[in-house]
Design a protein around this motif. Sequence first.
Motif, PDB file in Angstrom:
ATOM      1  N   ASN A  59       0.837  -1.192   0.000  1.00  0.00           N
ATOM      2  CA  ASN A  59       0.000   0.000   0.000  1.00  0.00           C
ATOM      3  C   ASN A  59       0.878   1.252   0.000  1.00  0.00           C
ATOM      4  N   ILE A  60       0.378   2.341  -0.592  1.00  0.00           N
ATOM      5  CA  ILE A  60       1.153   3.572  -0.731  1.00  0.00           C
ATOM      6  C   ILE A  60       1.562   4.156   0.617  1.00  0.00           C
ATOM      7  N   ILE A  61       0.722   4.040   1.618  1.00  0.00           N
ATOM      8  CA  ILE A  61       1.065   4.583   2.938  1.00  0.00           C
ATOM      9  C   ILE A  61       2.265   3.846   3.519  1.00  0.00           C
ATOM     10  N   PHE A  62       2.265   2.525   3.392  1.00  0.00           N
ATOM     11  CA  PHE A  62       3.394   1.747   3.906  1.00  0.00           C
ATOM     12  C   PHE A  62       4.642   1.941   3.054  1.00  0.00           C
ATOM     13  N   THR A  63       4.457   2.245   1.780  1.00  0.00           N
ATOM     14  CA  THR A  63       5.600   2.565   0.922  1.00  0.00           C
ATOM     15  C   THR A  63       6.283   3.837   1.411  1.00  0.00           C
ATOM     16  N   VAL A  64       5.501   4.851   1.688  1.00  0.00           N
ATOM     17  CA  VAL A  64       6.060   6.116   2.183  1.00  0.00           C
ATOM     18  C   VAL A  64       6.701   5.914   3.551  1.00  0.00           C
ATOM     19  N   LEU A  65       5.997   5.203   4.447  1.00  0.00           N
ATOM     20  CA  LEU A  65       6.560   4.959   5.784  1.00  0.00           C
ATOM     21  C   LEU A  65       7.841   4.126   5.712  1.00  0.00           C
ATOM     22  N   GLY A  66       7.884   3.164   4.811  1.00  0.00           N
ATOM     23  CA  GLY A  66       9.098   2.358   4.647  1.00  0.00           C
ATOM     24  C   GLY A  66      10.265   3.187   4.150  1.00  0.00           C
ATOM     25  N   SER A  67       9.999   4.073   3.210  1.00  0.00           N
ATOM     26  CA  SER A  67      11.055   4.948   2.703  1.00  0.00           C
ATOM     27  C   SER A  67      11.548   5.894   3.799  1.00  0.00           C
ATOM     28  N   ILE A  68      10.621   6.419   4.586  1.00  0.00           N
ATOM     29  CA  ILE A  68      11.005   7.277   5.715  1.00  0.00           C
ATOM     30  C   ILE A  68      11.836   6.492   6.716  1.00  0.00           C
ATOM     31  N   GLY A  69      11.460   5.243   6.963  1.00  0.00           N
ATOM     32  CA  GLY A  69      12.222   4.397   7.874  1.00  0.00           C
ATOM     33  C   GLY A  69      13.640   4.156   7.379  1.00  0.00           C
ATOM     34  N   VAL A  70      13.769   3.875   6.100  1.00  0.00           N
ATOM     35  CA  VAL A  70      15.125   3.663   5.530  1.00  0.00           C
ATOM     36  C   VAL A  70      15.957   4.931   5.661  1.00  0.00           C
ATOM     37  N   LEU A  71      15.363   6.079   5.363  1.00  0.00           N
ATOM     38  CA  LEU A  71      16.115   7.333   5.492  1.00  0.00           C
ATOM     39  C   LEU A  71      16.448   7.663   6.937  1.00  0.00           C
ATOM     40  N   THR A  72      15.576   7.288   7.857  1.00  0.00           N
ATOM     41  CA  THR A  72      15.867   7.502   9.279  1.00  0.00           C
ATOM     42  C   THR A  72      17.065   6.677   9.697  1.00  0.00           C
ATOM     43  N   ILE A  73      17.083   5.414   9.279  1.00  0.00           N
ATOM     44  CA  ILE A  73      18.209   4.533   9.621  1.00  0.00           C
ATOM     45  C   ILE A  73      19.498   5.057   8.989  1.00  0.00           C
ATOM     46  N   LEU A  74      19.418   5.500   7.738  1.00  0.00           N
ATOM     47  CA  LEU A  74      20.616   6.027   7.068  1.00  0.00           C
ATOM     48  C   LEU A  74      21.125   7.309   7.742  1.00  0.00           C
ATOM     49  N   SER A  75      20.218   8.127   8.239  1.00  0.00           N
ATOM     50  CA  SER A  75      20.657   9.377   8.887  1.00  0.00           C
ATOM     51  C   SER A  75      21.335   9.102  10.229  1.00  0.00           C
TER      52      SER A  75
END
Length: 100
Positions: free
Chosen positions: A82-98
């Motif tokens: 789902n698009i909401i989980f896609t956005v949240l997953g991308s935010i999660g990856v960027l959070t981990i990378l930061s």
Amino acid sequence: MSLSMVIIVVGMTAVTYIPRMLPFIMFKEKELPVFWQGILRNVPHATLGALIFPGILTFHENSWFGIAGAAAAFLIAFMGVNIIFTVLGSIGVLTILSML
């Protein structure tokens, strides 16, 4: 408001309204060929991509940060999530990378 401003607003309204309503009037009772229907069906996706792509490269000082977020979103969306989980997953990856 001066008369020139009113004329400008009316002119901008006409210039915006006519191209949007013209296809509805011209093709009101006509069926478009399947080829054109396929092209028009993909216009919103292409437009969204064109609007988002420059922001991906200028999101952070390091453009690889934005590319990593876009790649994560693409992979998650490719799995059919789902698009909401896609956005949240991308935010999660960027959070981990930061944090690294």
